[in-house]
Design a protein around this motif. Structure first.
Motif, PDB file in Angstrom:
ATOM      1  N   TYR A   1       0.869  -1.172   0.000  1.00  0.00           N
ATOM      2  CA  TYR A   1       0.000   0.000   0.000  1.00  0.00           C
ATOM      3  C   TYR A   1       0.914   1.234   0.000  1.00  0.00           C
ATOM      4  CZ  TYR A   1      -4.122  -2.779   1.363  1.00  0.00           C
ATOM      5  OH  TYR A   1      -5.159  -3.663   1.414  1.00  0.00           O
TER       6      TYR A   1
ATOM      7  N   PHE B   1       1.208   5.607   0.115  1.00  0.00           N
ATOM      8  CA  PHE B   1       0.509   6.781   0.609  1.00  0.00           C
ATOM      9  C   PHE B   1       1.373   8.020   0.426  1.00  0.00           C
ATOM     10  CE2 PHE B   1      -2.611   4.354   3.128  1.00  0.00           C
ATOM     11  CZ  PHE B   1      -1.949   3.150   3.283  1.00  0.00           C
TER      12      PHE B   1
ATOM     13  N   TYR C   1       1.379  11.744   2.465  1.00  0.00           N
ATOM     14  CA  TYR C   1       0.842  12.580   3.534  1.00  0.00           C
ATOM     15  C   TYR C   1       1.474  13.967   3.436  1.00  0.00           C
ATOM     16  CZ  TYR C   1      -1.264   8.713   6.201  1.00  0.00           C
ATOM     17  OH  TYR C   1      -2.046   7.660   6.621  1.00  0.00           O
TER      18      TYR C   1
ATOM     19  N   LEU D   1      -3.611  12.820   5.179  1.00  0.00           N
ATOM     20  CA  LEU D   1      -3.523  11.983   3.998  1.00  0.00           C
ATOM     21  C   LEU D   1      -3.905  12.771   2.753  1.00  0.00           C
ATOM     22  CD1 LEU D   1      -3.098   9.033   2.932  1.00  0.00           C
ATOM     23  CD2 LEU D   1      -5.591   8.818   3.057  1.00  0.00           C
TER      24      LEU D   1
ATOM     25  N   LYS E   1      -3.839   7.700  -1.695  1.00  0.00           N
ATOM     26  CA  LYS E   1      -3.340   6.360  -1.406  1.00  0.00           C
ATOM     27  C   LYS E   1      -3.544   5.469  -2.620  1.00  0.00           C
ATOM     28  CE  LYS E   1      -7.828   5.518   0.692  1.00  0.00           C
ATOM     29  NZ  LYS E   1      -8.577   5.650   1.948  1.00  0.00           N
TER      30      LYS E   1
ATOM     31  N   PHE F   1      -3.828   1.286  -3.527  1.00  0.00           N
ATOM     32  CA  PHE F   1      -3.864  -0.102  -3.080  1.00  0.00           C
ATOM     33  C   PHE F   1      -3.752  -1.046  -4.264  1.00  0.00           C
ATOM     34  CE2 PHE F   1      -4.329   1.554   0.832  1.00  0.00           C
ATOM     35  CZ  PHE F   1      -5.596   1.860   1.304  1.00  0.00           C
TER      36      PHE F   1
ATOM     37  N   SER G   1      -4.352  -4.108   5.416  1.00  0.00           N
ATOM     38  CA  SER G   1      -4.521  -2.880   6.183  1.00  0.00           C
ATOM     39  C   SER G   1      -4.213  -3.079   7.654  1.00  0.00           C
ATOM     40  CB  SER G   1      -5.956  -2.372   6.027  1.00  0.00           C
ATOM     41  OG  SER G   1      -6.854  -3.345   6.508  1.00  0.00           O
ATOM     42  N   GLY G   2      -3.977  -1.978   8.297  1.00  0.00           N
ATOM     43  CA  GLY G   2      -3.877  -1.982   9.745  1.00  0.00           C
ATOM     44  C   GLY G   2      -2.508  -2.221  10.307  1.00  0.00           C
TER      45      GLY G   2
ATOM     46  N   LEU H   1       2.960   1.918   8.999  1.00  0.00           N
ATOM     47  CA  LEU H   1       3.522   2.482   7.787  1.00  0.00           C
ATOM     48  C   LEU H   1       4.983   2.863   8.021  1.00  0.00           C
ATOM     49  CD1 LEU H   1       0.665   4.810   6.513  1.00  0.00           C
ATOM     50  CD2 LEU H   1       1.117   2.408   5.984  1.00  0.00           C
TER      51      LEU H   1
ATOM     52  N   THR I   1      -6.540   0.037  16.111  1.00  0.00           N
ATOM     53  CA  THR I   1      -5.083  -0.012  15.986  1.00  0.00           C
ATOM     54  C   THR I   1      -4.522   1.374  16.266  1.00  0.00           C
ATOM     55  OG1 THR I   1      -5.366  -1.695  14.285  1.00  0.00           O
ATOM     56  CG2 THR I   1      -3.172  -0.770  14.536  1.00  0.00           C
TER      57      THR I   1
ATOM     58  N   PHE J   1      -0.954   3.740  16.990  1.00  0.00           N
ATOM     59  CA  PHE J   1       0.477   3.807  16.727  1.00  0.00           C
ATOM     60  C   PHE J   1       1.086   5.011  17.448  1.00  0.00           C
ATOM     61  CE2 PHE J   1       0.348   0.910  13.064  1.00  0.00           C
ATOM     62  CZ  PHE J   1      -0.985   0.971  12.724  1.00  0.00           C
TER      63      PHE J   1
ATOM     64  N   TYR K   1       3.062  -0.046  18.451  1.00  0.00           N
ATOM     65  CA  TYR K   1       1.664   0.006  18.069  1.00  0.00           C
ATOM     66  C   TYR K   1       0.871  -1.135  18.696  1.00  0.00           C
ATOM     67  CZ  TYR K   1       2.278  -3.218  14.012  1.00  0.00           C
ATOM     68  OH  TYR K   1       2.531  -4.263  13.171  1.00  0.00           O
TER      69      TYR K   1
ATOM     70  N   ARG L   1      -2.962  -3.377  18.776  1.00  0.00           N
ATOM     71  CA  ARG L   1      -4.198  -3.841  18.112  1.00  0.00           C
ATOM     72  C   ARG L   1      -5.104  -4.358  19.206  1.00  0.00           C
ATOM     73  NH1 ARG L   1      -4.152  -6.191  13.386  1.00  0.00           N
ATOM     74  NH2 ARG L   1      -3.135  -4.249  12.797  1.00  0.00           N
TER      75      ARG L   1
ATOM     76  N   LEU M   1      -7.948   1.467  11.187  1.00  0.00           N
ATOM     77  CA  LEU M   1      -8.930   0.398  11.290  1.00  0.00           C
ATOM     78  C   LEU M   1      -8.618  -0.664  10.260  1.00  0.00           C
ATOM     79  CD1 LEU M   1     -11.573  -0.576  12.588  1.00  0.00           C
ATOM     80  CD2 LEU M   1     -12.786   0.612  10.770  1.00  0.00           C
ATOM     81  N   PRO M   2      -8.035  -1.780  10.689  1.00  0.00           N
ATOM     82  CA  PRO M   2      -7.699  -2.823   9.729  1.00  0.00           C
ATOM     83  C   PRO M   2      -8.902  -3.689   9.413  1.00  0.00           C
ATOM     84  CG  PRO M   2      -7.096  -3.512  11.911  1.00  0.00           C
ATOM     85  CD  PRO M   2      -7.665  -2.130  12.046  1.00  0.00           C
ATOM     86  N   GLY M   3      -8.660  -4.738   8.653  1.00  0.00           N
ATOM     87  CA  GLY M   3      -9.727  -5.665   8.340  1.00  0.00           C
ATOM     88  C   GLY M   3     -10.431  -5.286   7.055  1.00  0.00           C
TER      89      GLY M   3
ATOM     90  N   GLY N   1     -11.182  -1.747   6.680  1.00  0.00           N
ATOM     91  CA  GLY N   1     -10.068  -0.826   6.836  1.00  0.00           C
ATOM     92  C   GLY N   1      -9.372  -0.557   5.518  1.00  0.00           C
ATOM     93  N   THR N   2      -8.575   0.491   5.507  1.00  0.00           N
ATOM     94  CA  THR N   2      -7.916   0.902   4.275  1.00  0.00           C
ATOM     95  C   THR N   2      -6.418   1.025   4.442  1.00  0.00           C
ATOM     96  OG1 THR N   2      -8.144   3.232   4.831  1.00  0.00           O
ATOM     97  CG2 THR N   2      -9.954   2.208   3.597  1.00  0.00           C
ATOM     98  N   GLY N   3      -5.907   0.748   5.620  1.00  0.00           N
ATOM     99  CA  GLY N   3      -4.486   0.930   5.844  1.00  0.00           C
ATOM    100  C   GLY N   3      -4.125   2.360   6.156  1.00  0.00           C
ATOM    101  N   GLU N   4      -5.080   3.259   6.000  1.00  0.00           N
ATOM    102  CA  GLU N   4      -4.807   4.672   6.244  1.00  0.00           C
ATOM    103  C   GLU N   4      -4.665   4.923   7.736  1.00  0.00           C
ATOM    104  OE1 GLU N   4      -7.892   7.128   4.757  1.00  0.00           O
ATOM    105  OE2 GLU N   4      -7.247   8.920   5.832  1.00  0.00           O
ATOM    106  N   LEU N   5      -3.708   5.755   8.087  1.00  0.00           N
ATOM    107  CA  LEU N   5      -3.528   6.190   9.458  1.00  0.00           C
ATOM    108  C   LEU N   5      -4.024   7.620   9.614  1.00  0.00           C
ATOM    109  CD1 LEU N   5       0.004   4.855  10.444  1.00  0.00           C
ATOM    110  CD2 LEU N   5      -2.213   3.719  10.503  1.00  0.00           C
ATOM    111  N   PHE N   6      -4.669   7.871  10.734  1.00  0.00           N
ATOM    112  CA  PHE N   6      -5.143   9.210  11.068  1.00  0.00           C
ATOM    113  C   PHE N   6      -4.282   9.715  12.222  1.00  0.00           C
ATOM    114  CE2 PHE N   6      -9.062   9.346   8.572  1.00  0.00           C
ATOM    115  CZ  PHE N   6      -9.219   8.003   8.268  1.00  0.00           C
TER     116      PHE N   6
END
Lengths: 114, 116
Positions: free
Chosen positions: A32, A34, A36, A46, A49, A51, A98-99, A102, B31, B33, B48, B50, B96-98, B101-106
């Motif tokens: 993935y 990204f 930022y 962000l 992205k 995928f 995901s999750g 990074l 999740t 970090f 990090y 979970r 939010l994985p799964g 989720g999108t792999g994006e971190l906030f």
């Protein structure tokens, strides 16, 4: 091991000019990807992205990035830079699910001149 | 408008003192970090979690740093004793994985730590 390289530490462009920020990654599979942006004193936001699918992705604030598998690159572009785009830009790579954490590049600092 | 909240925003302390930074992740994100940002090293992953369980803390100096999630709405990063080389901006991020989720971190806005 995965890694991200942003070759340019600083870039200066004139307002209205086009912009390209470079990002190269090293990873065993397609990760993935990204971009930022960080304004002074702020957290990271962000921009866009990637995928899978279309290799040209659109983001916020008029930015786009193109994934090139053959070059292991994910360069960020904008056709016309505004003074408000001055900020630090980070490319990041994560595993193809995901999750997970990074891995960020060292960043490129963008200065916009009048 | 959901966001990650970090406190304090700025902290100045003296060497040897204990420092605790707090983070409230986005509701529903499981999740969390901790990253540290310095001019020399850029963004470094410290640890990090979970579902409140630590997944990786290999980036954290174990002798003085500790990270916990007492509950789903609070993550803490503690430094004891603090040293001048710990001066940095510490960021918390949640995701939010799964399948949803999108792999994006906030990211939160960070806690700037200065150790004198």
């Amino acid at each position: 091991a995965q890694s991200v390289t942003q070759p340019d530490i600083h870039i200066t462009v004139s307002e209205g000019a086009s912009l390209e920020l470079r990002c190269n990654y090293s990873y065993g599979a397609t990760p993935y990807l990204f971009w930022y942006v960080q304004s002074p004193g702020q957290g990271l936001q962000l921009l866009l992205k990637y995928f899978s699918g279309d290799t040209l992705v659109q983001g916020i604030k008029g930015f786009e990035a193109e994934f090139k598998r053959s070059q292991s690159s994910f360069n960020l572009r904008k056709p016309s830079v505004h003074w408000s785009d001055a900020a630090e830009y980070f490319c990041a790579v994560g595993p193809p699910h995901s999750g997970y954490a990074l891995n960020f590049g060292k960043g490129t600092s963008l200065l916009v001149t009048p | 408008d959901a966001r990650v909240t970090q406190t304090p925003r700025d902290k100045v302390t003296e060497m040897g003192q204990e420092v605790t930074m707090r983070c409230q992740p986005i509701l529903g994100h499981n999740t969390v970090f901790w990253y540290r940002q310095t001019m020399m090293q850029g963004l470094e992953l410290l640890a990090y979690f979970r579902n409140r369980a630590p997944l990786d803390d290999s980036g954290m100096p174990k002798d003085r740093f500790s990270a916990e999630m007492p509950d789903a709405t609070l993550a803490t990063l503690k430094i004891q004793p603090s040293e001048p080389r710990d001066s940095a901006v510490y960021f918390c991020a949640s995701g939010l994985p799964g399948t949803s989720g999108t792999g994006e971190l906030f990211f939160g806005e960070g806690s700037r730590l200065t150790v004198l």
